[in-house]
Scaffold this motif. Structure first.
Motif, PDB file in Angstrom:
ATOM      1  N   VAL A  19       5.598   1.507  -8.072  1.00 30.20           N
ATOM      2  CA  VAL A  19       5.813   1.951  -7.042  1.00 30.20           C
ATOM      3  C   VAL A  19       5.763   2.127  -5.304  1.00 30.20           C
ATOM      4  O   VAL A  19       5.163   1.214  -5.163  1.00 30.20           O
ATOM      5  CB  VAL A  19       3.779   2.527  -7.231  1.00 30.20           C
ATOM      6  CG1 VAL A  19       3.460   3.725  -6.333  1.00 30.20           C
ATOM      7  CG2 VAL A  19       3.475   3.307  -8.377  1.00 30.20           C
ATOM      8  N   TRP A  20       6.120   3.508  -5.045  1.00 30.94           N
ATOM      9  CA  TRP A  20       6.489   2.940  -3.410  1.00 30.94           C
ATOM     10  C   TRP A  20       5.488   3.351  -2.124  1.00 30.94           C
ATOM     11  O   TRP A  20       4.776   4.784  -2.799  1.00 30.94           O
ATOM     12  CB  TRP A  20       7.918   3.934  -3.220  1.00 30.94           C
ATOM     13  CG  TRP A  20       8.461   4.026  -1.519  1.00 30.94           C
ATOM     14  CD1 TRP A  20       8.089   4.961  -0.721  1.00 30.94           C
ATOM     15  CD2 TRP A  20       9.175   2.921  -0.738  1.00 30.94           C
ATOM     16  NE1 TRP A  20       8.542   4.429   0.609  1.00 30.94           N
ATOM     17  CE2 TRP A  20       9.015   3.307   0.389  1.00 30.94           C
ATOM     18  CE3 TRP A  20       9.310   1.362  -1.560  1.00 30.94           C
ATOM     19  CZ2 TRP A  20       9.026   2.550   2.023  1.00 30.94           C
ATOM     20  CZ3 TRP A  20       9.673   0.548   0.138  1.00 30.94           C
ATOM     21  CH2 TRP A  20       9.746   0.584   1.053  1.00 30.94           C
ATOM     22  N   ASP A  21       4.993   2.876  -2.057  1.00 33.16           N
ATOM     23  CA  ASP A  21       3.992   2.901  -0.729  1.00 33.16           C
ATOM     24  C   ASP A  21       4.735   3.522   0.438  1.00 33.16           C
ATOM     25  O   ASP A  21       4.803   2.035   1.112  1.00 33.16           O
ATOM     26  CB  ASP A  21       2.807   2.066  -0.661  1.00 33.16           C
ATOM     27  CG  ASP A  21       1.750   2.574   0.173  1.00 33.16           C
ATOM     28  OD1 ASP A  21       1.782   3.061   0.896  1.00 33.16           O
ATOM     29  OD2 ASP A  21       0.722   2.433  -0.778  1.00 33.16           O
ATOM     30  N   ALA A  22       4.584   4.467   0.874  1.00 35.92           N
ATOM     31  CA  ALA A  22       5.198   4.499   2.085  1.00 35.92           C
ATOM     32  C   ALA A  22       4.624   4.357   3.248  1.00 35.92           C
ATOM     33  O   ALA A  22       5.339   3.959   4.519  1.00 35.92           O
ATOM     34  CB  ALA A  22       5.831   6.334   2.729  1.00 35.92           C
ATOM     35  N   SER A  23       3.326   4.203   3.358  1.00 36.59           N
ATOM     36  CA  SER A  23       2.595   3.831   4.414  1.00 36.59           C
ATOM     37  C   SER A  23       2.004   2.496   4.659  1.00 36.59           C
ATOM     38  O   SER A  23       2.609   1.718   5.414  1.00 36.59           O
ATOM     39  CB  SER A  23       0.859   4.168   4.320  1.00 36.59           C
ATOM     40  OG  SER A  23       0.760   3.246   3.063  1.00 36.59           O
ATOM     41  N   LEU A  24       2.771   1.479   3.631  1.00 36.36           N
ATOM     42  CA  LEU A  24       3.048   0.167   3.711  1.00 36.36           C
ATOM     43  C   LEU A  24       4.741  -0.559   3.769  1.00 36.36           C
ATOM     44  O   LEU A  24       4.516  -1.423   3.976  1.00 36.36           O
ATOM     45  CB  LEU A  24       2.152  -0.665   2.602  1.00 36.36           C
ATOM     46  CG  LEU A  24       0.975  -0.156   2.363  1.00 36.36           C
ATOM     47  CD1 LEU A  24       0.387  -0.786   0.695  1.00 36.36           C
ATOM     48  CD2 LEU A  24       0.565  -1.484   3.231  1.00 36.36           C
ATOM     49  N   SER A  25       4.518   0.641   3.462  1.00 36.49           N
ATOM     50  CA  SER A  25       6.657   0.539   3.182  1.00 36.49           C
ATOM     51  C   SER A  25       7.159  -0.579   2.711  1.00 36.49           C
ATOM     52  O   SER A  25       8.012  -1.330   2.919  1.00 36.49           O
ATOM     53  CB  SER A  25       7.400   0.182   4.530  1.00 36.49           C
ATOM     54  OG  SER A  25       6.950   0.792   5.600  1.00 36.49           O
TER      55      SER A  25
END
Length: 105
Positions: A19-25
């Motif tokens: 899953v892509w986590d934008a906050s962690l890039s």
């Protein structure tokens, strides 16, 4: 995988969802491992040989793989070629085995 599975016994299947986590890039990985057992529930019908590579057994033992867990708690599976034997042994009382396999080609 299919070639190995037709000759050797597979004891564990792994899948990993990302899953892509934008906050962690970056991606977060969710790995899942399933113990599987080449023995149909109840044992006897479609009795099969258990074949393995010695080097694989040695490696798995070294990393702490629990062989008995596969047989005691594993998800049972039946090869397509053994389905007829299962149906003969249990007769009409058993539900049909769902065809969840990939093409045999």
């Amino acid at each position: 995988v299919k070639e190995c599975a037709s000759k050797l016994s597979i004891l564990q299947f792994g899948a990993c969802c990302f899953v892509w986590d934008a906050s962690l890039s970056g991606y977060i990985a969710y790995p899942y491992n399933f113990f599987i057992s080449p023995c149909p529930s109840g044992g006897k019908p479609a009795e099969r040989w258990f074949l393995c590579q010695l080097s694989a057994m040695e490696f798995l033992s070294d990393v702490g793989f629990d062989f008995w867990r596969s047989f005691k708690e594993g998800i049972s599976y039946v090869r397509r070629s053994d389905q007829g034997v299962i149906h003969e042994a249990f007769g009409a009382a058993s539900p049909p085995i769902a065809d969840t396999s990939l093409n045999d080609e």
